[in-house]
Design an enzyme around this catalytic site. Sequence first.
Site: not given
Length: 327
Positions: A160, A261
């Site tokens: 991320e 995720e």
Amino acid sequence: MSRHDLSLESQQKQETEKSFPGLNTSTLLFPSSRRTTMHCSFVIPLFLLTLSHLTTAYWKGFNLAANLPSGPCKTSSDWSHDFSTLQSLPGYFSSARLYAASDCNTLANAVPAALASGTTLLVGVWAEDDVHHDAEKAALADVVKRYGTDWIIAVSVGSEDLYRGDTNATALAGKINGVREMLCGMGACGVQVGHVDTWTAWVVEGNEEVIRACDWVGHDGYPYFEGTSIEQASNVYHAALTKTRDVVNRVKPGTWVWVTETGWPTSGVSVDLATPSVPNAEAFWKSVACEAFQEGHTFWYTLQDYKSSPSFGVVDEGFRGLYNLSC
């Protein structure tokens, strides 16, 4: 069959060919094609013959942090307990995604436990700041020298980073290529290297260079954080995944998108229409996880995080299941 199903089936065939060299995928039935072929008289025996290939072609597991929820770094014994817990859950999970290589001596402690339990790992190498990144690369190199690569599913360089704005696409692509070059120089050219980011980052124009550097792309998507009601959560999840796949297929056709995720919290604050609760977490699992595990490589968030708010863990402090994980 829809355009999405055709794209998914193509990805499934390509990944199965990588997992099983020499296998003729033209004879296999992939999940995306089941609805259009089940009326054929030869489908059931063919499906039974190929089922073992389909089920072993996908990795399914959980994200695991380097620290215990109470704070301290995990020991090798803690990692062994995590892995045995995963394997005891309904569905039997023998894979896990780790975020770090050097932090908390993650790989030095986790890899022996993984090898002892037959667990395979999606390895994380942090891309933040050069000194930290170099330490992460060195930790990965050390365990590869000692244990080989049979325990490695793939390597994710960063997590991320684009979403947080910690780096730019050019710098991140360079680090992805750098880890691949390091592994290849060690005789591990077959290890796939990619990056994990949010779907909102993957669709941003200007991040295509990272996609081109990846052997695979990791997709993070949380309908909860988008303020979605549990009734619409599955639709929002699939819409986001489709957006990531569409961008990746346009920029680098044939590159697989992995779900790295997703999840729904059992406790915490509500975000608009998204309400954390045990029943909602179970509903999201039933409507998303059970299908996702059959369609591609999927890593759920998370096994245990009882000190966090919101808390996404599926087991409590005593490693007891919080809800029914059967599919």
